[in-house]
Every structure is written in structure tokens, then in C-alpha cells.
Design an enzyme around this catalytic site. Structure first.
Site, short mmCIF file in Angstrom:
data_model
loop_
_atom_site.label_atom_id
_atom_site.label_comp_id
_atom_site.label_asym_id
_atom_site.label_seq_id
_atom_site.Cartn_x
_atom_site.Cartn_y
_atom_site.Cartn_z
N PRO A 1 0.82 -1.21 0.00
CA PRO A 1 0.00 0.00 0.00
C PRO A 1 0.86 1.27 0.00
O PRO A 1 1.90 1.32 0.64
CB PRO A 1 -0.79 -0.12 1.31
CG PRO A 1 -0.79 -1.58 1.62
CD PRO A 1 0.51 -2.10 1.11
N GLU A 2 0.42 2.26 -0.77
CA GLU A 2 1.11 3.54 -0.79
C GLU A 2 0.23 4.57 -0.08
O GLU A 2 -0.81 4.24 0.49
CB GLU A 2 1.43 3.94 -2.23
CG GLU A 2 2.36 2.92 -2.91
CD GLU A 2 2.85 3.37 -4.28
OE1 GLU A 2 2.95 4.59 -4.51
OE2 GLU A 2 3.14 2.51 -5.12
#
Length: 285
Positions: free
Chosen positions: A2-3
Site C-alpha cells: 500500500p502507498e
């Protein structure tokens, strides 16, 4: 992994469903999920039980909860596959639910992590450039969506470095929250090849790149994040869908949406970089 937009979606979900709730009990079902907490599972459980959640906060890709216990935070490392799910207690337990916190409204906050790279960690809060953050995240720079993000200062830092610009975009001590996907997207929008040395880029080019980084993250955030499989979901278990709008990442052999040239994939830092050979020429030499 996840960013920033994905982590922000989770933070907003926790704000809606968990902030204000008391942790009536906490159960750790897999020791790897608390391996970062130096004092072990029993200490984490004892210290969290009975606390009321005051806020869900984020800097870059770092996510944490604060409580009515002063200076205490719970850092949530999502890793490659971590999910923070809020479920009714009667809902069957997910196969990879490794930590379960029972809330005072009858729901459960479940940390689900198929690959067990993530986990929970209690950390003291410290003040960094006017903001209180977990001690374990004190080295993390502000991100482009932070209201106090100083683009001029970041540009000055970038122009003093000879490293490739993509490498610096991924350096969380320079600018946080940017991962491989959104780095490629921002570089495509700014028409810059990721291997260009930062010191050889002009100030206007770097300001444009940072602005495009912010824009692409804003767009991803509105879409609910990027999800390529079932491993990223928000707090309600709903996947994001920004991958439908990606212009660079994952588009090898497809036409550039700006000029029509065939997109290429190159190796970079043990990852893949995607770019347009016409819009983003490689640096000479």
C-alpha cells in the site's frame, strides 16, 4: 505494498469506525504480528486494553492510532498485505486474522495479514518539526498531501543530490508516501525519466514533478486507492480501483496515452519501472 492513498483510505475508515471507541479486549493470535513490539504480546495486550482511541493519524505510509493515554501510539505496519477490518463480532473470523481488538460498541477491529510482513507496535510520541509522531516514524519526511509540506525545501534538497530522481522519490526521508506505482505515474506526467540525476533537473521541473505527485495521489485517493488483488482493502473490506486510470505502471507494450509510443518496462532497484521512450527519454550517458 500500500502507498499513501491506500493508507489514507484506511485512516479515514478508522476515523469513522474506531475513533472514540474503547478497546475492551485485545487478542494476539500470531506472534509475528507483534514482533516489532520489543516487550512482546502480553505487554502490548495489557497496555492497550481499556484505552479509548482518540485519533487515527498518518505521515506518508506510516499509520498510527492515539489514545487517552498521553504520549502513547499504536503504529500499524500494513506491510504487503495487512488489512484493518471492522467487523461485527458474529462475523466468521478471517483465516489470517492475527490480532483482534473487541470494541465497546460490539464490533471487532481485526488485523488481517496473509503474508505476515505487517504488525502492531506501541511507540512513544515525540515532537518533530512541530508535529507529534511515533518515535519509530520520527525520521519520516512530510508527504505531498501534508498541509505543511514545503515543496521549496524539498526541491532544494533534491537539487543537491546526484542520485536518480526516482530513487529519491522513493526515499521516505526526503519525501514520504511515494511508492513505485505513484512514482512512475508522477514521472510520466512530468515527462521525466526516473534515472535522470536530480541535480541536473531544473527547479521548475522538480516543482512540476512534486505537483504531479500530489495530483496523482489526490486522484487515487478519490478513487479509493489502487488494488491489484484482494490484499489491499479499506477498513470495510472494499478494494480500490484507481488501477483503471494508471497511465504508466503496468502498461508495458501498450501505447502511451499521450503520444502513442509503445510503453517500456525497465529494471530499477529490484523493481520494475514503466515509462514512455518518447515522452521520457533516458538520460544521455
Amino acid at each position: 505494498m500500500p502507498e499513501l492513498p491506500e493508507v489514507e483510505v484506511v485512516r479515514r475508515g478508522l476515523t469513522e469506525h474506531v475513533v472514540g471507541r474503547v478497546l475492551d479486549s485485545v487478542t494476539v493470535k500470531h506472534p509475528r504480528s507483534v514482533r516489532r513490539h520489543a516487550f512482546g504480546a502480553d505487554d502490548l495486550v495489557a497496555r492497550l486494553t481499556g484505552l479509548r482511541v482518540q485519533s487515527a493519524q498518518r505521515r506518508g505510509k506510516f499509520l498510527w492510532l492515539t489514545f487517552d493515554e498521553p504520549d502513547t501510539s499504536l503504529v500499524v505496519h500494513l506491510g504487503m498485505s495487512g488489512q484493518m477490518l471492522v467487523q461485527p463480532a458474529a462475523t466468521p473470523l478471517e483465516k489470517h486474522a492475527h490480532i483482534i481488538a473487541t470494541l465497546d460498541d460490539g464490533n471487532e477491529l481485526r488485523f488481517v495479514d496473509q503474508r505476515t510482513f505487517g504488525g502492531w507496535q506501541l511507540s512513544d510520541l515525540v515532537e518533530v518539526d512541530g508535529t507529534w509522531v511515533p518515535e519509530s516514524a520520527a525520521h519520516i519526511a512530510r508527504d505531498p498531501l501534508d498541509p505543511r509540506f514545503d515543496a521549496e525545501s524539498v526541491v532544494k534538497t533534491l537539487r543537491a543530490k546526484q542520485s536518480e530522481i526516482k530513487r529519491l522519490l522513493l526515499d521516505q526521508t526526503v519525501v514520504s508516501g511515494v511508492g513505485n506505482i505513484y512514482a512512475d505515474e508522477a514521472l510520466w506526467r512530468a515527462k521525466i525519466h526516473g534515472e535522470r540525476p536530480a541535480a541536473k533537473l531544473t527547479k521548475p521541473a522538480l516543482h512540476t514533478l512534486l505537483a504531479e505527485t500530489r495530483v496523482v495521489m489526490d486522484e487515487a485517493l478519490r478513487a479509493g486507492g489502487t488494488s491489484f488483488d484482494a490484499l489491499y482493502v479499506n477498513v470495510n473490506g472494499q478494494s480500490g480501483y484507481f488501477e483503471r486510470s494508471l497511465n504508466a505502471y503496468g502498461r508495458e507494450h501498450e501505447p502511451c496515452r499521450r503520444c502513442g509510443a509503445i510503453m517500456r518496462r525497465e529494471k530499477f532497484m529490484n523493481r520494475s519501472s514503466f515509462s514512455c521512450p518518447r515522452c521520457q527519454p533516458r538520460p544521455h550517458g
